[in-house]
Design a protein around this motif. Structure first.
Motif, PDB file in Angstrom:
ATOM      1  N   ILE A 120      82.536 -26.268  58.083  1.00  0.00           N
ATOM      2  CA  ILE A 120      83.496 -25.376  58.731  1.00  0.00           C
ATOM      3  C   ILE A 120      84.156 -26.037  59.942  1.00  0.00           C
ATOM      4  O   ILE A 120      84.858 -25.388  60.715  1.00  0.00           O
ATOM      5  N   ASP A 121      83.930 -27.335  60.094  1.00  0.00           N
ATOM      6  CA  ASP A 121      84.537 -28.043  61.219  1.00  0.00           C
ATOM      7  C   ASP A 121      86.062 -27.977  61.188  1.00  0.00           C
ATOM      8  O   ASP A 121      86.705 -27.776  62.222  1.00  0.00           O
ATOM      9  N   ALA A 122      86.651 -28.091  59.998  1.00  0.00           N
ATOM     10  CA  ALA A 122      88.122 -28.116  59.917  1.00  0.00           C
ATOM     11  C   ALA A 122      88.710 -26.759  60.292  1.00  0.00           C
ATOM     12  O   ALA A 122      89.658 -26.665  61.073  1.00  0.00           O
ATOM     13  N   MET A 181      69.106 -36.695  57.899  1.00  0.00           N
ATOM     14  CA  MET A 181      69.568 -35.952  59.092  1.00  0.00           C
ATOM     15  C   MET A 181      70.233 -34.664  58.621  1.00  0.00           C
ATOM     16  O   MET A 181      71.228 -34.707  57.900  1.00  0.00           O
ATOM     17  N   GLY A 182      69.689 -33.533  59.059  1.00  0.00           N
ATOM     18  CA  GLY A 182      70.221 -32.240  58.602  1.00  0.00           C
ATOM     19  C   GLY A 182      69.365 -31.758  57.453  1.00  0.00           C
ATOM     20  O   GLY A 182      69.238 -32.449  56.433  1.00  0.00           O
ATOM     21  N   LEU A 183      68.742 -30.598  57.610  1.00  0.00           N
ATOM     22  CA  LEU A 183      67.854 -30.066  56.565  1.00  0.00           C
ATOM     23  C   LEU A 183      68.304 -28.674  56.138  1.00  0.00           C
ATOM     24  O   LEU A 183      67.491 -27.790  55.894  1.00  0.00           O
ATOM     25  N   GLY A 184      69.630 -28.496  56.064  1.00  0.00           N
ATOM     26  CA  GLY A 184      70.170 -27.193  55.652  1.00  0.00           C
ATOM     27  C   GLY A 184      70.327 -27.141  54.144  1.00  0.00           C
ATOM     28  O   GLY A 184      69.526 -27.699  53.396  1.00  0.00           O
ATOM     29  N   GLU A 185      71.383 -26.456  53.700  1.00  0.00           N
ATOM     30  CA  GLU A 185      71.622 -26.282  52.254  1.00  0.00           C
ATOM     31  C   GLU A 185      71.689 -27.638  51.552  1.00  0.00           C
ATOM     32  O   GLU A 185      71.120 -27.818  50.482  1.00  0.00           O
ATOM     33  N   SER A 230      66.110 -32.055  61.984  1.00  0.00           N
ATOM     34  CA  SER A 230      66.996 -30.900  62.133  1.00  0.00           C
ATOM     35  C   SER A 230      67.011 -30.475  63.598  1.00  0.00           C
ATOM     36  O   SER A 230      66.294 -31.040  64.428  1.00  0.00           O
ATOM     37  N   LYS A 231      67.837 -29.457  63.895  1.00  0.00           N
ATOM     38  CA  LYS A 231      67.925 -29.010  65.289  1.00  0.00           C
ATOM     39  C   LYS A 231      66.690 -28.190  65.661  1.00  0.00           C
ATOM     40  O   LYS A 231      66.037 -28.444  66.654  1.00  0.00           O
ATOM     41  N   SER A 232      66.401 -27.212  64.804  1.00  0.00           N
ATOM     42  CA  SER A 232      65.199 -26.395  65.064  1.00  0.00           C
ATOM     43  C   SER A 232      64.102 -26.835  64.097  1.00  0.00           C
ATOM     44  O   SER A 232      64.395 -27.404  63.042  1.00  0.00           O
ATOM     45  N   ASP A 275      79.976 -30.550  68.371  1.00  0.00           N
ATOM     46  CA  ASP A 275      80.040 -31.355  69.600  1.00  0.00           C
ATOM     47  C   ASP A 275      78.799 -32.246  69.727  1.00  0.00           C
ATOM     48  O   ASP A 275      78.877 -33.351  70.241  1.00  0.00           O
ATOM     49  N   SER A 276      77.636 -31.750  69.268  1.00  0.00           N
ATOM     50  CA  SER A 276      76.430 -32.576  69.422  1.00  0.00           C
ATOM     51  C   SER A 276      76.252 -33.617  68.330  1.00  0.00           C
ATOM     52  O   SER A 276      75.402 -34.503  68.487  1.00  0.00           O
ATOM     53  N   THR A 277      76.980 -33.524  67.242  1.00  0.00           N
ATOM     54  CA  THR A 277      76.779 -34.539  66.187  1.00  0.00           C
ATOM     55  C   THR A 277      77.943 -35.532  66.102  1.00  0.00           C
ATOM     56  O   THR A 277      77.852 -36.517  65.377  1.00  0.00           O
ATOM     57  N   ALA A 323      81.249 -36.854  47.505  1.00  0.00           N
ATOM     58  CA  ALA A 323      79.791 -36.758  47.366  1.00  0.00           C
ATOM     59  C   ALA A 323      79.428 -35.430  46.700  1.00  0.00           C
ATOM     60  O   ALA A 323      78.607 -35.377  45.796  1.00  0.00           O
ATOM     61  N   ALA A 324      80.098 -34.367  47.145  1.00  0.00           N
ATOM     62  CA  ALA A 324      79.887 -33.059  46.505  1.00  0.00           C
ATOM     63  C   ALA A 324      81.217 -32.309  46.547  1.00  0.00           C
ATOM     64  O   ALA A 324      81.655 -31.910  47.619  1.00  0.00           O
ATOM     65  N   THR A 325      81.825 -32.174  45.400  1.00  0.00           N
ATOM     66  CA  THR A 325      83.071 -31.390  45.365  1.00  0.00           C
ATOM     67  C   THR A 325      82.718 -29.941  45.022  1.00  0.00           C
ATOM     68  O   THR A 325      81.682 -29.675  44.411  1.00  0.00           O
TER      69      THR A 325
HETATM   70  P1  NDP Z   1      73.812 -26.201  56.932  1.00  0.00           P
HETATM   71  O1  NDP Z   1      74.415 -25.440  58.067  1.00  0.00           O
HETATM   72  O2  NDP Z   1      73.139 -25.457  55.846  1.00  0.00           O
HETATM   73  O3  NDP Z   1      72.759 -27.254  57.512  1.00  0.00           O
HETATM   74  C1  NDP Z   1      73.006 -28.004  58.649  1.00  0.00           C
HETATM   75  C2  NDP Z   1      71.731 -28.751  59.048  1.00  0.00           C
HETATM   76  O4  NDP Z   1      72.066 -29.643  60.119  1.00  0.00           O
HETATM   77  C3  NDP Z   1      70.644 -27.809  59.575  1.00  0.00           C
HETATM   78  O5  NDP Z   1      69.376 -28.259  59.149  1.00  0.00           O
HETATM   79  C4  NDP Z   1      70.774 -27.957  61.084  1.00  0.00           C
HETATM   80  O6  NDP Z   1      69.589 -27.743  61.827  1.00  0.00           O
HETATM   81  C5  NDP Z   1      71.166 -29.411  61.199  1.00  0.00           C
HETATM   82  N1  NDP Z   1      71.817 -29.678  62.481  1.00  0.00           N
HETATM   83  C6  NDP Z   1      72.973 -29.156  62.969  1.00  0.00           C
HETATM   84  N2  NDP Z   1      73.225 -29.629  64.193  1.00  0.00           N
HETATM   85  C7  NDP Z   1      72.201 -30.457  64.494  1.00  0.00           C
HETATM   86  C8  NDP Z   1      71.878 -31.239  65.618  1.00  0.00           C
HETATM   87  N3  NDP Z   1      72.652 -31.257  66.716  1.00  0.00           N
HETATM   88  N4  NDP Z   1      70.749 -31.965  65.589  1.00  0.00           N
HETATM   89  C9  NDP Z   1      69.932 -31.942  64.514  1.00  0.00           C
HETATM   90  N5  NDP Z   1      70.192 -31.224  63.394  1.00  0.00           N
HETATM   91  C10 NDP Z   1      71.311 -30.489  63.408  1.00  0.00           C
HETATM   92  O7  NDP Z   1      74.989 -27.103  56.350  1.00  0.00           O
HETATM   93  P2  NDP Z   1      75.104 -27.671  54.855  1.00  0.00           P
HETATM   94  O8  NDP Z   1      73.838 -28.336  54.529  1.00  0.00           O
HETATM   95  O9  NDP Z   1      75.625 -26.631  53.947  1.00  0.00           O
HETATM   96  O10 NDP Z   1      76.284 -28.746  55.036  1.00  0.00           O
HETATM   97  C11 NDP Z   1      76.131 -29.829  55.907  1.00  0.00           C
HETATM   98  C12 NDP Z   1      77.411 -30.624  55.972  1.00  0.00           C
HETATM   99  O11 NDP Z   1      77.609 -31.383  54.782  1.00  0.00           O
HETATM  100  C13 NDP Z   1      78.709 -29.811  56.060  1.00  0.00           C
HETATM  101  O12 NDP Z   1      78.907 -29.298  57.342  1.00  0.00           O
HETATM  102  C14 NDP Z   1      79.743 -30.851  55.692  1.00  0.00           C
HETATM  103  O13 NDP Z   1      80.125 -31.573  56.826  1.00  0.00           O
HETATM  104  C15 NDP Z   1      78.971 -31.780  54.744  1.00  0.00           C
HETATM  105  N6  NDP Z   1      79.469 -31.687  53.375  1.00  0.00           N
HETATM  106  C16 NDP Z   1      80.046 -32.811  52.843  1.00  0.00           C
HETATM  107  C17 NDP Z   1      80.497 -32.810  51.555  1.00  0.00           C
HETATM  108  C18 NDP Z   1      81.017 -34.066  50.931  1.00  0.00           C
HETATM  109  O14 NDP Z   1      81.476 -34.041  49.789  1.00  0.00           O
HETATM  110  N7  NDP Z   1      80.942 -35.190  51.604  1.00  0.00           N
HETATM  111  C19 NDP Z   1      80.428 -31.596  50.715  1.00  0.00           C
HETATM  112  C20 NDP Z   1      79.782 -30.479  51.368  1.00  0.00           C
HETATM  113  C21 NDP Z   1      79.330 -30.534  52.656  1.00  0.00           C
HETATM  114  P3  NDP Z   1      68.849 -26.317  61.799  1.00  0.00           P
HETATM  115  O15 NDP Z   1      68.135 -26.299  60.482  1.00  0.00           O
HETATM  116  O16 NDP Z   1      67.930 -26.352  62.934  1.00  0.00           O
HETATM  117  O17 NDP Z   1      69.932 -25.276  61.906  1.00  0.00           O
END
Ligand code: NDP
Ligand code: OXD
Length: 313
Positions: free
Chosen positions: A72-74, A143-147, A167-169, A203-205, A278-280
């Motif tokens: 959602i950065d854009a 880096m990043g453990l979300g979806e 991850s952040k938390s 801003d933090s990444t 990478a993922a469309t």
């Molecule tokens: P999510 O919001 O589900 O996950 C984000 C993860 O990043 C969370 O684990 C979060 O931590 C962690 N995070 C965020 N900020 C920080 C920080 N400052 N320090 C440490 N960890 C941090 O996002 P998605 O997984 O759905 O997507 C991630 C990104 O992938 C998208 O924003 C997009 O930029 C990119 N993307 C790229 C694509 C491509 O084709 N190249 C396609 C789709 C997505 P916490 O768990 O604590 O919240």
């Protein structure tokens, strides 16, 4: 549910997916009304990718702006969605599996010396580089453990690699050694032979993959970035490739995109450049998720994926 009153405006900047989205939505929900932006309808929901301000000026009563993507950065950078309209993002929607494939490809490319063998092939040179006495697989740091990152970490671990996640938390993922927050960052990096970035751009990444980060990795590490281009300091990556601190990189996202022709990354022998694939967003999975979210909102139920603008992801 008063289906007949649901009108949906579909807009996209840069990728021509609007007709396909409308076709798929019509297939799923033939009673709803659809229009492609620009259109003079007053819509209840908008499905958008980098939407202009004018869309919201004409549709101030939207119940939600649905971001046609995970990042959602854009949309936040465009600052076009008024504060009273919630932004809802896609979650996985068929992208996490593609991400896992992309990252695994990079891990195996590095682990099995494919870069070395490709260079040898160009020289018709036959030489084996497998260490039969001390076969050791690289540890992978995600880096990043979300979806995306959570799924990627699990799939790479299931392939037999040691996986660390950051991850952040604090997060807990079976079979993954998890680290959280900036205090644990260097410990996380110190044993990540492959660094995979699945972070959102905030801003933090921004610029997080810089000289200091790269120096904290074991010598000869491999970088995979599928988060966002602005997370990488390109000159620092090139310097790390030059010094051998990085053995190579698989890069999918750049700042700006398309990657300018003059970028040194294009021709670097140890870099693989892919054009943000990478993922469309798969239209069927995305539309099914959008319909589900709209139906929940229509029933007054909570939906996941509502963007917290203050947090920025
Ligand atoms: P999510 O919001 O589900 O996950 C984000 C993860 O990043 C969370 O684990 C979060 O931590 C962690 N995070 C965020 N900020 C920080 C920080 N400052 N320090 C440490 N960890 C941090 O996002 P998605 O997984 O759905 O997507 C991630 C990104 O992938 C998208 O924003 C997009 O930029 C990119 N993307 C790229 C694509 C491509 O084709 N190249 C396609 C789709 C997505 P916490 O768990 O604590 O919240
Ligand atoms: C997304 C992307 O964020 O395609 O969905 O990068």
């Amino acid at each position: 549910m008063p289906n007949e009153s649901i009108s949906i405006l579909v807009q996209s900047t840069g990728i021509d997916v609007v007709p396909a989205i409308i076709n798929e939505l019509k297939r799923l929900k033939p009673d709803w009304q659809y229009a492609a932006w620009p259109a003079e309808i007053r819509a209840r929901y908008a499905i958008v990718w980098k939407p202009p301000k004018a869309l919201f000026e004409l549709n101030p009563n939207l119940k939600a702006a649905i971001n046609y993507g995970a990042g959602i950065d854009a949309i936040l950078a465009m600052d076009s969605v008024p504060a009273h309209i919630p932004i809802v993002r896609l979650e996985d929607a068929g992208m996490a599996q593609q991400m896992a494939e992309y990252a695994l490809y990079g891990v195996i490319h590095h682990d099995r010396h494919m870069q070395v063998y490709a260079a040898q092939q160009r020289q018709s040179h036959w030489e084996q580089h497998e260490d039969r006495a001390n076969l050791q697989r690289p540890a992978v740091g995600v880096m990043g453990l979300g979806e995306m990152g959570g799924h990627v970490a699990k799939k790479i671990a299931a392939f037999g690699y040691e996986v660390r996640g950051w991850s952040k938390s604090p997060r807990s993922l079976e079979g993954i050694k998890c680290f959280a927050g900036s205090a644990a960052f260097s410990e996380f990096l110190s044993e990540s032979n492959v660094l995979v970035c699945m972070l959102p751009l905030t801003d933090s990444t921004r610029g997080i993959i810089n000289r200091k980060t790269l120096e904290a990795l074991p010598k000869g590490a491999f970088l995979i970035n599928a988060g966002r281009g602005a997370q990488v300091v390109e000159s620092d990556v090139l310097a790390a490739l030059e010094s051998g601190q990085l053995a190579g990189a698989l890069l999918d996202v750049f700042d700006p995109e398309p990657l300018p022709k003059e970028s040194a990354l294009w021709a670097h022998p140890n870099v693989i450049v892919t054009p943000h694939i990478a993922a469309t967003t798969p239209i069927r999975d995305a539309c099914a998720q959008i319909v589900e979210k709209i139906e929940r909102m229509e029933r007054g139920e909570s939906v996941s994926g509502i963007v917290d603008r203050a947090v920025g992801y």
